[in-house]
Design a protein around this motif. Structure first.
Motif, PDB file in Angstrom:
ATOM      1  N   ALA A   1      11.492  -3.256   6.941  1.00 23.31           N
ATOM      2  CA  ALA A   1      11.719  -4.403   6.038  1.00 23.31           C
ATOM      3  C   ALA A   1      11.845  -3.957   4.580  1.00 23.31           C
ATOM      4  O   ALA A   1      12.699  -4.455   3.839  1.00 23.31           O
ATOM      5  CB  ALA A   1      10.564  -5.399   6.176  1.00 23.31           C
ATOM      6  N   LEU A   2      11.003  -3.016   4.169  1.00 21.44           N
ATOM      7  CA  LEU A   2      11.066  -2.513   2.787  1.00 21.44           C
ATOM      8  C   LEU A   2      11.897  -1.235   2.720  1.00 21.44           C
ATOM      9  O   LEU A   2      12.537  -0.942   1.709  1.00 21.44           O
ATOM     10  CB  LEU A   2       9.646  -2.208   2.266  1.00 21.44           C
ATOM     11  N   THR A   3      11.855  -0.472   3.803  1.00 20.55           N
ATOM     12  CA  THR A   3      12.511   0.840   3.828  1.00 20.55           C
ATOM     13  C   THR A   3      14.000   0.758   3.492  1.00 20.55           C
ATOM     14  O   THR A   3      14.496   1.523   2.657  1.00 20.55           O
ATOM     15  CB  THR A   3      12.387   1.466   5.248  1.00 20.55           C
ATOM     16  N   LEU A   4      14.686  -0.172   4.165  1.00 21.49           N
ATOM     17  CA  LEU A   4      16.149  -0.195   4.006  1.00 21.49           C
ATOM     18  C   LEU A   4      16.566  -0.610   2.593  1.00 21.49           C
ATOM     19  O   LEU A   4      17.375   0.087   1.964  1.00 21.49           O
ATOM     20  CB  LEU A   4      16.804  -1.033   5.107  1.00 21.49           C
TER      21      LEU A   4
ATOM     22  N   TYR B   1       9.945 -12.396  -0.416  1.00 20.75           N
ATOM     23  CA  TYR B   1       8.841 -11.489  -0.749  1.00 20.75           C
ATOM     24  C   TYR B   1       9.311 -10.032  -0.690  1.00 20.75           C
ATOM     25  O   TYR B   1       8.880  -9.204  -1.482  1.00 20.75           O
ATOM     26  CB  TYR B   1       7.645 -11.738   0.175  1.00 20.75           C
ATOM     27  N   ILE B   2      10.204  -9.752   0.259  1.00 21.92           N
ATOM     28  CA  ILE B   2      10.757  -8.395   0.338  1.00 21.92           C
ATOM     29  C   ILE B   2      11.457  -8.085  -0.987  1.00 21.92           C
ATOM     30  O   ILE B   2      11.246  -7.034  -1.601  1.00 21.92           O
ATOM     31  CB  ILE B   2      11.727  -8.269   1.535  1.00 21.92           C
ATOM     32  N   GLU B   3      12.247  -9.048  -1.459  1.00 27.71           N
ATOM     33  CA  GLU B   3      12.974  -8.822  -2.727  1.00 27.71           C
ATOM     34  C   GLU B   3      12.023  -8.650  -3.906  1.00 27.71           C
ATOM     35  O   GLU B   3      12.240  -7.815  -4.780  1.00 27.71           O
ATOM     36  CB  GLU B   3      13.927 -10.005  -2.994  1.00 27.71           C
TER      37      GLU B   3
ATOM     38  N   VAL C   1       0.896 -13.104  -1.296  1.00 30.42           N
ATOM     39  CA  VAL C   1       1.862 -13.319  -0.209  1.00 30.42           C
ATOM     40  C   VAL C   1       1.118 -14.036   0.937  1.00 30.42           C
ATOM     41  O   VAL C   1       0.099 -13.537   1.419  1.00 30.42           O
ATOM     42  CB  VAL C   1       2.456 -11.969   0.278  1.00 30.42           C
ATOM     43  N   PRO C   2       1.637 -15.202   1.364  1.00 27.18           N
ATOM     44  CA  PRO C   2       0.923 -15.966   2.395  1.00 27.18           C
ATOM     45  C   PRO C   2       1.120 -15.378   3.796  1.00 27.18           C
ATOM     46  O   PRO C   2       2.102 -14.665   4.043  1.00 27.18           O
ATOM     47  CB  PRO C   2       1.571 -17.353   2.296  1.00 27.18           C
TER      48      PRO C   2
ATOM     49  N   ALA D   1      -1.804  -9.601  -0.974  1.00 22.27           N
ATOM     50  CA  ALA D   1      -1.372  -9.545  -2.373  1.00 22.27           C
ATOM     51  C   ALA D   1      -0.754  -8.183  -2.642  1.00 22.27           C
ATOM     52  O   ALA D   1      -1.084  -7.191  -1.983  1.00 22.27           O
ATOM     53  CB  ALA D   1      -2.557  -9.779  -3.307  1.00 22.27           C
ATOM     54  N   VAL D   2       0.150  -8.181  -3.610  1.00 20.07           N
ATOM     55  CA  VAL D   2       0.803  -6.928  -3.996  1.00 20.07           C
ATOM     56  C   VAL D   2       0.159  -6.453  -5.292  1.00 20.07           C
ATOM     57  O   VAL D   2      -0.102  -7.252  -6.196  1.00 20.07           O
ATOM     58  CB  VAL D   2       2.325  -7.147  -4.175  1.00 20.07           C
ATOM     59  N   VAL D   3      -0.109  -5.164  -5.345  1.00 25.28           N
ATOM     60  CA  VAL D   3      -0.767  -4.596  -6.517  1.00 25.28           C
ATOM     61  C   VAL D   3      -0.048  -3.320  -6.941  1.00 25.28           C
ATOM     62  O   VAL D   3       0.463  -2.589  -6.088  1.00 25.28           O
ATOM     63  CB  VAL D   3      -2.263  -4.308  -6.198  1.00 25.28           C
TER      64      VAL D   3
END
Ligand code: SAM
Length: 261
Positions: A44-47, A19-21, A171-172, A185-187
């Motif tokens: 997690a997303l920052t790097l 999900y990060i990817e 995303v669960p 969810a991603v929007v």
């Protein structure tokens, strides 16, 4: 680092790599972009975002998370952390200060203030190129809802008048530590260009939409009685017997254009 997540800061750290990817690839940061992350948490997303963009500005309220994140980012790129409540950050001034026209904003948002963050971003929409957010799925459903849907409301109208709303994927709970109680969810939100924006006073639109949905079971004539009368509603080509959830965002713009009586 595995800090104990703080409930009061809405901390649910993303740990599932796929999900990060997917989120990073939905954002697709390029080296020229000025990316701002809301709530970097443990990074997690920052790097990965930093690795792709080379530099990144992150806004984090929890002081305890900052030193470790700063240390881990040092070998990846140029990370600048603003220690603040995101609602106090003036995005327009931030863009000006850095000489950039528009920011790209991303984040796995703290759910306890997700709607205020969305409204805050909308206020600065002219300084924003796009936004990619993780939110409760239920909120994303409301953002993208169409007239007539049970979940269509103030958030749907106000966001759709300011942005193109594109729900991307679900995303669960298991993708986070600790798992939230609901699906996420991603929007993606893309602010509309100046020629697509409503030609009406935003404060007036907001007042009408707020009053209409505050009493969504009532007819508009009743719900709006402190804001405009039935004749004014009809002059905008809207039926005073209709209910708030049946009107399109453009219907609300027409109501806001009726001169105050
Ligand atoms: N981005 C990380 C991830 O995906 O694992 C953390 C996401 S967590 C859902 C939300 C983050 O927002 C936390 O790091 C939390 O401390 C931070 N936060 C909470 N309230 C905030 C606020 N008002 N302003 C800025 N950051 C905030």
């Amino acid at each position: 680092m595995n800090a104990r997540p703080k409930k009061s800061f809405g901390q649910h750290f993303l740990h599932e790599k796929r999900y990060i990817e997917r989120i990073v690839s939905a954002i697709s940061p390029r080296p020229d972009d000025f990316v701002v992350e809301i709530g970097p948490g443990e990074g997690a997303l920052t790097l990965p975002l930093l690795a792709a963009a080379g530099k990144l500005t992150a806004i984090e309220l929890d002081t305890d998370l900052i030193p470790d994140l700063q240390a881990r980012a040092a070998s990846v790129g140029e990370l600048s952390i603003i220690h603040s409540d995101v609602l106090k950050v003036d995005f327009t001034a931030l863009a000006h200060r850095h000489g950039v026209e528009r920011l790209r904003i991303a984040g796995n948002l703290p759910y306890y203030i997700s709607s205020p963050i969305l409204f805050h971003c909308v206020e600065h929409a002219r300084a924003i190129q796009d936004m990619c957010f993780m939110l409760q799925k239920e909120v994303v459903d409301r953002m993208a809802a169409e007239p007539g849907s049970k979940v269509y409301g103030r958030l749907s109208v106000m966001l759709q008048l300011a942005c193109r709303v594109e729900p991307l994927f679900v995303v669960p709970p298991g993708a986070f530590r600790p798992p939230p109680k609901v699906d996420s969810a991603v929007v993606r939100l893309v602010p509309l260009g100046p020629d697509q924006l409503p030609d009406a006073d935003p404060a007036r639109i907001h007042a009408i939409v707020k009053a209409a949905f505050a009493q969504r079971r009532k007819t508009l004539g009743n719900a709006l009685k402190n804001v405009m009368d039935a004749d004014a509603i009809m002059s905008a080509d809207v039926d005073p017997k209709a209910r708030a959830e049946t009107l399109s965002p453009q219907d609300y713009v027409r109501l806001a254009c009726v001169p105050a009586g």
